[in-house]
Design a protein around this motif. Structure first.
Motif, PDB file in Angstrom:
ATOM      1  N   LEU A  38       0.805  -1.213   0.000  1.00 59.78           N
ATOM      2  CA  LEU A  38       0.000   0.000   0.000  1.00 59.78           C
ATOM      3  C   LEU A  38       0.845   1.273   0.000  1.00 59.78           C
ATOM      4  CD1 LEU A  38      -2.752  -1.095   2.539  1.00 59.78           C
ATOM      5  CD2 LEU A  38      -3.012  -0.823   0.064  1.00 59.78           C
ATOM      6  N   SER A  39       2.100   1.177   0.405  1.00 60.58           N
ATOM      7  CA  SER A  39       2.949   2.372   0.463  1.00 60.58           C
ATOM      8  C   SER A  39       3.593   2.699  -0.880  1.00 60.58           C
ATOM      9  CB  SER A  39       4.029   2.221   1.545  1.00 60.58           C
ATOM     10  OG  SER A  39       4.830   1.079   1.318  1.00 60.58           O
ATOM     11  N   PRO A  42       0.757   5.698  -6.099  1.00 59.73           N
ATOM     12  CA  PRO A  42      -0.149   5.349  -7.209  1.00 59.73           C
ATOM     13  C   PRO A  42       0.496   5.622  -8.560  1.00 59.73           C
ATOM     14  CG  PRO A  42      -1.310   6.583  -5.518  1.00 59.73           C
ATOM     15  CD  PRO A  42       0.144   6.629  -5.144  1.00 59.73           C
ATOM     16  N   TYR A 250       5.344   6.211  -0.553  1.00 56.24           N
ATOM     17  CA  TYR A 250       5.008   7.190   0.473  1.00 56.24           C
ATOM     18  C   TYR A 250       6.110   7.203   1.535  1.00 56.24           C
ATOM     19  CZ  TYR A 250       0.199   7.496  -1.294  1.00 56.24           C
ATOM     20  OH  TYR A 250      -0.913   7.703  -2.076  1.00 56.24           O
ATOM     21  N   ARG A 308      -8.525  -0.799   3.188  1.00 59.95           N
ATOM     22  CA  ARG A 308      -7.627  -0.276   2.149  1.00 59.95           C
ATOM     23  C   ARG A 308      -7.803   1.232   2.002  1.00 59.95           C
ATOM     24  NH1 ARG A 308      -7.679   0.928  -3.290  1.00 59.95           N
ATOM     25  NH2 ARG A 308      -5.722   0.504  -4.392  1.00 59.95           N
ATOM     26  N   ILE A 312      -4.967   4.110   2.836  1.00 58.47           N
ATOM     27  CA  ILE A 312      -4.515   5.113   1.864  1.00 58.47           C
ATOM     28  C   ILE A 312      -4.623   6.513   2.466  1.00 58.47           C
ATOM     29  CG2 ILE A 312      -5.102   6.205  -0.337  1.00 58.47           C
ATOM     30  CD1 ILE A 312      -5.866   3.400  -1.350  1.00 58.47           C
ATOM     31  N   GLN A 316      -1.579   9.397   3.284  1.00 62.74           N
ATOM     32  CA  GLN A 316      -1.621  10.728   2.675  1.00 62.74           C
ATOM     33  C   GLN A 316      -1.762  11.843   3.712  1.00 62.74           C
ATOM     34  OE1 GLN A 316      -4.913  10.246  -0.065  1.00 62.74           O
ATOM     35  NE2 GLN A 316      -3.619   9.337  -1.647  1.00 62.74           N
TER      36      GLN A 316
END
Length: 335
Positions: A38-39, A42, A250, A308, A312, A316
């Motif tokens: 997830l890090s 995108p 991230y 999820r 995210i 952020q």
């Protein structure tokens, strides 16, 4: 290399205890793998993202298959959320030392940790490879653990298996990949899937469906090279770049469970709390689903999506040090 202390199996109760440990090992790998996945920023690192998504999906499948075996033997699966940093359930590690797992953002350290978890007894020595292989002292790999379990299950009479007891199906979850366990043949097939997809074999990096096993997927990302088929022995070599850019992630902290949120902005605290609520709800639904409440499986799937999205948002949201964010801490709060 996942290693679990191998105790003698003398009864169905012993087998149930081993299966419970194995289920929580599979569950315990998910937060570290998801944290890395997830890090990723995108739109970047598509090859790495695809590999990590496959690994996390298969770990969930392994968890469900392990629960199906346990349920078929009359047990009651119970997911226990680990604390990070910390050990997975059981005697896990290599070279006589317990492996401590961390929540690490996408990077070489996270990929090396994945390799340590999934490492086979004898990783195949491909051209351009490799650092020295670590050897075990008292513990065993997950493959050897399941091998001993499989041998005991094979000895059970048909009457030991309970047909259609609390089985997770593929109707709402990973179609075509989860199946019921009603007898030894089903259990043997499930064990083959679990071991093959994690470690492959001593002669091939491929699993039973001719895809790279988890260890080698992690190593492709770690090395930023594609493991490529060649005609000469040993059949594969490290080839072209995979296209990994570890900088495109991230700026998440290591081990967000250790972060003192009292010193962080309100927005960061609120985002992390939302993530904790989503994770707790997902675990609770999964526990109900694994114990016969079929309707909870669909709810658990929806709560995975909620987790999820919450993760995210955490990734952020800046911390007091605005150059950093706290990734999802995967904290479970029992009701």
């Amino acid at each position: 290399m996942i290693r679990l202390q191998l105790n003698p199996i003398a009864s169905i109760a012993d087998a149930q205890a081993m299966l419970q440990t194995a289920i929580n090992v599979e569950f315990g790998t998910l937060p570290p793998y998801l944290y890395a996945q997830l890090s990723i920023l995108p739109g970047s690192n598509a090859p790495a993202m695809a590999r990590l998504q496959t690994i996390t999906h298969q770990e969930m499948i392994h968890l469900c298959l392990g629960a199906n075996i346990l349920n078929s033997l009359g047990g009651s699966p119970k997911l226990v959320a680990p604390v990070y940093p910390g050990p997975l359930p059981g005697d896990i590690g290599f070279d006589g030392k317990v492996l401590t797992l961390h929540l690490l953002p996408f990077g070489k350290d996270a990929m090396k940790q994945g390799m340590d978890i999934e490492m086979p007894v004898d990783p195949i020595d491909f051209p351009q490879l490799k650092t020295a292989t670590l050897t075990a002292t008292k513990a065993v790999t997950i493959g050897q653990f399941y091998e001993a379990l499989d041998a005991y299950l094979k000895s059970l009479p048909a009457s030991a298996w309970q047909m259609n007891r609390n089985q997770i199906s593929d109707a709402q979850f990973f179609p075509g990949q989860i199946f019921a366990v009603n007898n030894y043949a089903d259990a043997h097939r499930a064990i083959q899937v679990i071991v093959s997809e994690g470690e492959a074999t001593s002669t091939s990096p491929l699993d039973f469906s001719n895809e790279l096993a988890h260890f080698y997927r992690f190593e492709e990302i770690y090395r930023n090279q594609v493991l490529t088929s060649i005609p000469a022995n040993p059949g594969y070599a490290w080839g072209a770049p995979l296209g990994v850019d570890f900088a495109k992630s991230y700026p998440a902290v290591n081990d967000p469970q250790l972060l003192d949120y009292s010193k962080q902005p309100e927005a960061a605290r609120a985002a992390q709390q939302a993530c904790t609520v989503a994770y707790t709800a997902m675990v609770d639904s999964l526990n109900l689903a694994l114990n016969g409440d079929a309707a909870q499986l669909g709810i658990a799937v929806r709560r995975m999506f909620d987790l999820r999205m919450a993760a995210i948002h955490v990734l952020q949201t800046p911390l007091a040090d605005k150059s950093k964010v706290a990734g999802p801490a995967f904290i479970y709060h029992a009701a």
